[in-house]
Motif scaffolding. Structure first.
Motif, PDB file in Angstrom:
ATOM      1  N   VAL A   9       0.878  -1.179  -0.124  1.00  0.00           N
ATOM      2  CA  VAL A   9      -0.163   0.048   0.136  1.00  0.00           C
ATOM      3  C   VAL A   9       0.862   1.158   0.014  1.00  0.00           C
ATOM      4  CG1 VAL A   9      -1.910   1.301   1.465  1.00  0.00           C
ATOM      5  CG2 VAL A   9      -2.001  -1.248   1.415  1.00  0.00           C
ATOM      6  N   ALA A  10       0.961   2.188  -0.903  1.00  0.00           N
ATOM      7  CA  ALA A  10       1.355   3.340  -1.135  1.00  0.00           C
ATOM      8  C   ALA A  10       0.588   4.480  -0.728  1.00  0.00           C
ATOM      9  CB  ALA A  10       2.131   3.647  -2.514  1.00  0.00           C
ATOM     10  N   VAL A  11       0.878   5.185   0.452  1.00  0.00           N
ATOM     11  CA  VAL A  11       0.197   6.284   1.117  1.00  0.00           C
ATOM     12  C   VAL A  11       0.407   7.519   0.528  1.00  0.00           C
ATOM     13  CG1 VAL A  11      -0.768   7.103   3.211  1.00  0.00           C
ATOM     14  CG2 VAL A  11      -0.430   4.772   3.129  1.00  0.00           C
ATOM     15  N   GLU A  12      -0.393   8.326   0.119  1.00  0.00           N
ATOM     16  CA  GLU A  12       0.011   9.775  -0.217  1.00  0.00           C
ATOM     17  C   GLU A  12      -0.274  10.593   1.274  1.00  0.00           C
ATOM     18  OE1 GLU A  12      -1.123  10.161  -4.725  1.00  0.00           O
ATOM     19  OE2 GLU A  12      -2.561  10.918  -3.561  1.00  0.00           O
ATOM     20  N   LEU A  13       0.730  11.087   1.602  1.00  0.00           N
ATOM     21  CA  LEU A  13       0.738  11.825   2.717  1.00  0.00           C
ATOM     22  C   LEU A  13      -0.216  13.085   2.511  1.00  0.00           C
ATOM     23  CD1 LEU A  13       4.231  11.379   4.126  1.00  0.00           C
ATOM     24  CD2 LEU A  13       2.291  10.180   5.040  1.00  0.00           C
ATOM     25  N   ARG A  14      -0.942  13.598   3.585  1.00  0.00           N
ATOM     26  CA  ARG A  14      -1.530  14.696   3.328  1.00  0.00           C
ATOM     27  C   ARG A  14      -0.833  16.100   2.612  1.00  0.00           C
ATOM     28  NH1 ARG A  14      -3.002  16.775   9.248  1.00  0.00           N
ATOM     29  NH2 ARG A  14      -3.783  14.864   9.505  1.00  0.00           N
ATOM     30  N   GLY A  15      -1.270  16.742   2.021  1.00  0.00           N
ATOM     31  CA  GLY A  15      -0.834  17.613   1.052  1.00  0.00           C
ATOM     32  C   GLY A  15      -0.013  17.017  -0.095  1.00  0.00           C
ATOM     33  N   ALA A  34      -0.272  10.041  12.742  1.00  0.00           N
ATOM     34  CA  ALA A  34      -1.804   9.759  13.097  1.00  0.00           C
ATOM     35  C   ALA A  34      -2.559   9.273  11.850  1.00  0.00           C
ATOM     36  CB  ALA A  34      -2.475  11.204  13.589  1.00  0.00           C
ATOM     37  N   ASP A  35      -2.154   9.909  10.788  1.00  0.00           N
ATOM     38  CA  ASP A  35      -3.025   9.568   9.517  1.00  0.00           C
ATOM     39  C   ASP A  35      -2.641   8.080   9.224  1.00  0.00           C
ATOM     40  OD1 ASP A  35      -3.974  12.091   9.265  1.00  0.00           O
ATOM     41  OD2 ASP A  35      -2.576  12.861   7.757  1.00  0.00           O
ATOM     42  N   ILE A  36      -1.464   7.672   9.116  1.00  0.00           N
ATOM     43  CA  ILE A  36      -1.044   6.337   8.786  1.00  0.00           C
ATOM     44  C   ILE A  36      -1.598   5.405   9.932  1.00  0.00           C
ATOM     45  CG2 ILE A  36       1.060   4.659   9.119  1.00  0.00           C
ATOM     46  CD1 ILE A  36       2.525   7.145   7.921  1.00  0.00           C
ATOM     47  N   ILE A  37      -1.594   5.574  11.158  1.00  0.00           N
ATOM     48  CA  ILE A  37      -2.498   4.693  12.299  1.00  0.00           C
ATOM     49  C   ILE A  37      -3.712   4.760  11.786  1.00  0.00           C
ATOM     50  CG2 ILE A  37      -2.783   4.648  14.558  1.00  0.00           C
ATOM     51  CD1 ILE A  37      -0.194   5.914  15.115  1.00  0.00           C
ATOM     52  N   SER A  38      -4.600   5.864  11.507  1.00  0.00           N
ATOM     53  CA  SER A  38      -5.929   5.665  11.354  1.00  0.00           C
ATOM     54  C   SER A  38      -6.103   4.911  10.103  1.00  0.00           C
ATOM     55  CB  SER A  38      -6.498   7.114  10.929  1.00  0.00           C
ATOM     56  OG  SER A  38      -7.735   6.979  10.388  1.00  0.00           O
TER      57      SER A  38
END
Length: 77
Positions: A9-15, A34-38
Motif C-alpha cells: 500500500v502506497a500512502v499519499e501523505l496529506r498535502g 496519526a493519518d497512517i495509524i488511522s
C-alpha cells in the motif's frame, strides 16, 4: 515472488498527490503518523505489517505508536 507474499500500500501523505490539503501547521511528522495509524486501524484491522518510509515518510515511522497491540508492526524501515 514478493507480490505473492506481500500486499503493498502506497500512502499519499496529506498535502501530496490527491490527498486533502490541510490548514497551515498540520504538516508535522506526528500528524502524518496519526493519518497512517488511522489508515491501518480502519482498513487493515488484523493484519501484521512492515512500515517503510521514504523521504518525508521516513520521518513518520518513529512517531507511530500502535495501540492495537504488540506484534502487529514487524519493523520500521
Amino acid at each position: 515472488m514478493l507480490e505473492k507474499r506481500y500486499h503493498t500500500v502506497a500512502v499519499e501523505l496529506r498535502g501530496h498527490g490527491r490527498s486533502e490539503v490541510m490548514p497551515a501547521g498540520l504538516y508535522r511528522p506526528d500528524h502524518y503518523a496519526a493519518d497512517i495509524i488511522s489508515l491501518i486501524e480502519t482498513k487493515f484491522t488484523r493484519e501484521k505489517f512492515t512500515l517503510i518510509g521514504h523521504s518525508r515518510g521516513s520521518n513518520c515511522g518513529p512517531c507511530c505508536r500502535f495501540p492495537t497491540g504488540p506484534g502487529r508492526c514487524r519493523c520500521l524501515r
